[in-house]
Design a protein around this motif. Structure first.
Motif, PDB file in Angstrom:
ATOM      1  N   MET A   1     -20.720  76.925  64.581  1.00 36.55           N
ATOM      2  CA  MET A   1     -21.829  76.400  63.747  1.00 36.55           C
ATOM      3  C   MET A   1     -21.092  75.663  62.669  1.00 36.55           C
ATOM      4  N   ALA A   2     -20.282  76.590  62.066  1.00 33.41           N
ATOM      5  CA  ALA A   2     -19.580  75.853  60.791  1.00 33.41           C
ATOM      6  C   ALA A   2     -18.456  74.612  61.212  1.00 33.41           C
ATOM      7  N   ASP A   3     -18.310  74.824  62.506  1.00 34.36           N
ATOM      8  CA  ASP A   3     -17.330  73.704  63.136  1.00 34.36           C
ATOM      9  C   ASP A   3     -18.262  72.440  63.293  1.00 34.36           C
ATOM     10  N   GLY A   4     -19.615  72.438  63.401  1.00 32.45           N
ATOM     11  CA  GLY A   4     -20.453  71.424  63.572  1.00 32.45           C
ATOM     12  C   GLY A   4     -21.327  71.590  64.878  1.00 32.45           C
ATOM     13  N   VAL A   5     -21.192  72.509  65.593  1.00 30.11           N
ATOM     14  CA  VAL A   5     -22.024  72.546  66.805  1.00 30.11           C
ATOM     15  C   VAL A   5     -23.504  72.889  66.308  1.00 30.11           C
ATOM     16  N   LEU A   6     -24.619  72.424  67.110  1.00 29.44           N
ATOM     17  CA  LEU A   6     -25.788  72.394  66.453  1.00 29.44           C
ATOM     18  C   LEU A   6     -26.201  73.903  67.105  1.00 29.44           C
ATOM     19  N   ALA A   7     -27.344  74.532  66.396  1.00 26.80           N
ATOM     20  CA  ALA A   7     -27.699  75.821  66.714  1.00 26.80           C
ATOM     21  C   ALA A   7     -27.969  75.893  68.182  1.00 26.80           C
ATOM     22  N   LYS A   8     -28.810  75.081  68.698  1.00 21.37           N
ATOM     23  CA  LYS A   8     -29.266  75.111  70.040  1.00 21.37           C
ATOM     24  C   LYS A   8     -28.178  74.847  71.217  1.00 21.37           C
ATOM     25  N   ASP A   9     -26.966  74.512  70.685  1.00 20.63           N
ATOM     26  CA  ASP A   9     -26.019  74.228  71.849  1.00 20.63           C
ATOM     27  C   ASP A   9     -24.929  75.322  71.669  1.00 20.63           C
ATOM     28  N   VAL A  10     -24.973  76.306  70.723  1.00 17.52           N
ATOM     29  CA  VAL A  10     -23.915  77.414  70.509  1.00 17.52           C
ATOM     30  C   VAL A  10     -23.622  78.028  71.874  1.00 17.52           C
ATOM     31  N   TYR A  11     -24.509  78.457  72.768  1.00 17.03           N
ATOM     32  CA  TYR A  11     -23.946  79.208  73.628  1.00 17.03           C
ATOM     33  C   TYR A  11     -23.657  78.261  74.914  1.00 17.03           C
ATOM     34  N   LYS A  12     -24.179  77.008  74.954  1.00 11.25           N
ATOM     35  CA  LYS A  12     -23.535  75.929  75.959  1.00 11.25           C
ATOM     36  C   LYS A  12     -21.949  75.876  75.715  1.00 11.25           C
ATOM     37  N   VAL A  13     -21.754  75.702  74.305  1.00 16.74           N
ATOM     38  CA  VAL A  13     -20.278  75.464  74.005  1.00 16.74           C
ATOM     39  C   VAL A  13     -19.328  76.551  74.244  1.00 16.74           C
ATOM     40  N   LEU A  14     -20.057  77.737  73.987  1.00 10.86           N
ATOM     41  CA  LEU A  14     -18.999  78.933  74.037  1.00 10.86           C
ATOM     42  C   LEU A  14     -18.891  79.588  75.669  1.00 10.86           C
ATOM     43  N   ALA A  15     -19.836  79.027  76.459  1.00 10.01           N
ATOM     44  CA  ALA A  15     -19.453  79.304  77.755  1.00 10.01           C
ATOM     45  C   ALA A  15     -18.401  78.625  78.539  1.00 10.01           C
ATOM     46  N   THR A  16     -17.983  77.671  77.798  1.00  6.87           N
ATOM     47  CA  THR A  16     -16.506  76.997  78.366  1.00  6.87           C
ATOM     48  C   THR A  16     -15.368  77.793  77.585  1.00  6.87           C
ATOM     49  N   LYS A  17     -14.131  77.421  78.326  1.00  7.23           N
ATOM     50  CA  LYS A  17     -12.787  77.916  77.657  1.00  7.23           C
ATOM     51  C   LYS A  17     -12.461  77.255  76.509  1.00  7.23           C
ATOM     52  N   GLU A  18     -12.748  75.730  76.407  1.00  6.65           N
ATOM     53  CA  GLU A  18     -12.588  75.141  75.321  1.00  6.65           C
ATOM     54  C   GLU A  18     -13.315  75.473  74.226  1.00  6.65           C
TER      55      GLU A  18
END
Lengths: 417, 344
Positions: free
Chosen positions: B171-188
């Motif tokens: 979230m500090a890096d600019g990911v929206l609250a609703k997308d956090v787990y979508k992003v975290l599910a990837t290795k990147e």
């Protein structure tokens, strides 16, 4: 006849034999009563010491979850080359196994174990087990439930762990892992932590031991030269903290060492530093507290040995022209070796098992092996990993003890020569 | 002698009567401020109403204890407060009984996250950003400020786990609250979170127990900290000037679960039903700023109490629901990587 008289020789032989027998019998009786006396202790040690350690060592390599939950699948995968997707019978077997596993807790245990191998396997197993039983073509059905069943690594993970014992946890404790064909490789750097932790544990133990010896030696020496009354007072001062709960002493160090604590305000008042020094949540705090807690273990053996050394030897050396320091170093110190060895061993072995002090006073870089044993036991409930780490710590302790024995023996031999 | 036997038999008879009418229930929770709130809202009224006795036990969430009890078939805990991930795992592994909702109440009367197969939510709590308004001139507004050591210099308190910190970093890096787990599910996504954590690593002071961050904030050891919102509420009730930033908080529920093989299963269900009823849920929220799971209880609260709860509309607007399924699957791997990262 010149034959030797039979009786006079035979009689003593018979008597001797009888005597020997009686002696042996008496010996046996003695041994039996001695054994009977130590039997409760032996039994106690067996029950509270040997059996749990055996169970611990066994749990470090046990992996019954997969053969328990998936017996047919393991059998179907026995001759699989692990290079392409397994034959259709394996899919059918898996579907049948999961349908059975669903009834009891086997599916949950299986999911936990397989998640050790591949992250995300847990939900794959749970999801599939919930969809059981399936009709018709098992392969198509499984892949339809989740596409991952069409991927090789998920099958390799099952095939690799078909037996009831696994080197997985021990290897993981050494930052190693087995690939899908069974050969051993290093773990990727972002997951490799345990060698560091073992190294750190031994280093903190060694540092604590060295500092404790440095402080304890002069103190014990001083106490051993005092008259009995004052020596007792010093010993009481050593023992009072020893009798205080470790937790209380750690809490006291938190109060003393914090940013606005006594030590920092004292140092600032004296002008030693301009701002507070970070003494807490780092190696400094851990070391200070561990040395304090373990000091009595060093002082007591040293004191008892020093008390028995006659002061005349050193005085004799000085009167014969030796420099006082040389007399101390070459005459007195060698006589304390037994105490030093006992103290060092006691402190070091206790230190490497420390858990609560680093947990409360250290940062993430100061946690020792025991912390991870507790973590895997209580939080992660991965008892295989906890037992593997514990077993390696035990092995390290035994190796060090063997090395110590070696050194003590060569020293003793050297002294004799 | 006669008198003595008489006394003994009278005492035994009394004891037997006592056993027959009142029962003991062993309830395990996390203690602390939450334990006290449960005592006031659930335990005391329940004991008064039924005459049964609640034996309170505190633990730190160690599932190992439950597992050991269930495996040994000697279950002495009747009801346990568990966190999301442990509930899901424990349910799959057969550590907990499946709940009979006909004895608790219709599932629709609770917030959607509360009714689960083996457990029911007791309260909603949140991990949020908090700061000491007496010591900070510029009030932080979210995780971007938490990471901005130029704008707000000083140490930051963070819990020593991968959980929450990876989400906050994204979230500090600019990911929206609703997308956090979508992003975290990837290795990147994971790499990105760790890279962001690298930025403030020298400024982190770690905490492990929930009681620590309010202490750090009050003592001025840290300027901001991640913290359980109830702990800040408890400190505020003691007059400390601590404030909460709700934006980007991660909320979650604690659940009741019955260890499999509990001898007092029916009584445990009765106590569960009592504690999730509207009146008790509202009373609990008034004792500590953790949100009710009962829809009717939320309506019973006044605006002032509601303003401090994680599931008040204003506070939950930009909050993230902890993804229990994600953490059950990836928790071990991410925790290991986090430990390696933190120790270096």
């Amino acid at each position: 006849m010149t034959a030797p008289p039979a009786t006079p020789v035979a009689a003593p032989v018979a008597a001797q034999r009888k005597l020997k027998q009686e002696l042996r019998r008496a010996e046996l009786r003695k041994k039996a009563s001695a054994l009977a006396l130590i039997a409760p202790l032996a039994l106690f040690l067996l029950v509270v010491f040997a059996v749990p350690i055996g169970a611990l060592l066994q749990r470090a390599v046990a992996s019954p979850e997969i053969p328990n939950a998936l017996p047919q699948t393991v059998a179907a995968l026995a001759h699989w080359d692990r290079k392409a997707l397994p034959p259709d019978v394996a899919f059918t077997a898996l579907a049948a196994d999961l349908a059975t596993a669903r009834q009891g807790n086997a599916a949950g245990e299986l999911a936990r174990r397989l998640n050790n191998e591949i992250s995300g396997y847990r939900s794959l197993v749970t999801k599939t087990a919930r969809a059981m039983p399936v009709e018709g073509d098992a392969k198509a059905a499984l892949v339809a439930i989740d596409a991952r069943w069409g991927e090789l690594p998920y099958w390799q993970a099952i095939a690799k762990n078909g037996s009831r014992t696994t080197p997985f946890f021990l290897l993981a404790s050494l930052d190693l892992q087995q690939d899908n064909f069974g050969s051993i490789h290093k773990a990727p750097p972002e997951g490799a932590i345990y060698l560091d932790i073992f190294g750190r544990t031994l280093w903190i133990g060694a540092l604590t031991t060295a500092l404790a010896l440095l402080i304890a030696f002069p103190l014990a020496y001083w106490a051993s030269t005092l008259p009995a009354r004052q020596a007792n007072l010093v010993m009481i001062c050593v023992l009072i903290p020893f009798w205080t709960s470790v937790l209380v002493r750690i809490a006291a160090w938190v109060v003393l060492l914090q940013q606005s604590g006594l030590v920092n305000t004292g140092l600032m008042a004296l002008g030693v530093t301009s701002g507070p020094i970070a003494l807490l949540f780092n190696r400094t705090g851990v070391t200070i507290s561990m040395v304090h807690i373990l000091l009595p273990f060093m002082i007591l053996p040293l004191y008892s040995v020093m008390k028995a050394i006659p002061p005349t030897y050193q005085r004799a050396a000085i009167s014969l022209g030796s420099h006082p320091f040389a007399a101390f170093w070459r005459v007195y110190v060698p006589q304390t070796y037994a105490g030093i060895a006992a103290g060092v061993l006691l402190v070091f072995i206790t230190a490497i098992g420390y858990y609560i002090t680093p947990a409360l006073l250290g940062g993430p870089g100061d946690q020792m092996v025991s912390y991870y044993v507790a973590y895997f036991t209580n939080q992660a409930v991965n008892w295989g990993m906890a037992c593997a780490l514990g077993a390696l710590l035990l092995a390290a302790t035994l190796v060090l003890y063997a090395v110590y024995q070696r050194i003590v023996q060569t020293n003793a031999n050297a002294n004799i020569r | 002698m006669h008198r003595f036997t008489l006394h003994v038999s009278a005492a035994a008879a009394l004891l037997a009567c006592g056993l027959a009418s009142a029962k003991d229930l062993t309830v395990v929770n996390f203690g602390g401020a939450n334990g006290n709130a449960q005592k006031a809202a659930f335990v005391q009224p329940y004991e008064k109403q039924t005459g049964n006795k609640i034996i309170g036990v505190e633990y730190n969430g160690e599932q190992a204890k439950v597992k050991a009890m269930v495996e040994a078939k000697r279950v002495t805990w009747d009801l346990v407060e568990v966190e999301t991930g442990d509930l899901a795992r424990g349910c799959e592994e057969g550590l907990y009984e499946k709940l009979d909702y006909s004895k608790i109440g219709p599932k629709t009367s609770f917030i959607p996250e509360a009714p689960q197969e083996c457990g029911i939510g007791i309260f909603v709590w949140s991990t949020v950003l908090a700061y000491n308004s007496e010591k900070l001139k510029t009030a932080p507004t979210g995780w971007k400020d938490f990471w901005d050591v130029k704008k707000i210099p000083g140490k930051r308190g963070m819990r020593k786990t991968a959980l929450y910190n990876l989400e906050f970093a994204l979230m500090a890096d600019g990911v929206l609250a609703k997308d956090v787990y979508k992003v975290l599910a990837t290795k990147e996504g994971v790499d990105r979170a760790f890279k962001k954590l690298d930025e403030i690593k020298p400024f982190i002071q770690w905490w492990e127990a929930g009681a620590q961050p309010p202490q750090f904030l009050v003592a001025g050891d840290v300027v901001m900290s991640t913290v359980f919102n109830g702990r800040i509420d408890a400190a505020r009730r003691e007059g400390k000037a601590l404030n909460v930033v709700w934006d980007g908080g991660i909320y979650d529920l604690d659940y009741w679960a019955i260890p499999k093989g509990s001898p007092n299963k029916d009584l445990a269900l009765e106590y569960i039903a009592f504690s999730v009823a509207p009146a008790q849920q509202a009373a609990y929220a008034k004792n500590i700023a953790y949100g009710p799971v009962n829809q009717a209880a939320i309506k019973m609260l006044d605006a002032k109490t509601l303003a401090d709860l994680p599931n008040a509309p204003a506070n939950s607007k930009n909050a993230v629901l902890l993804d229990g399924a994600f953490w059950t699957d990836h928790g071990e791997e991410l925790q290991q990587r986090f430990t390696a990262w933190a120790a270096k």
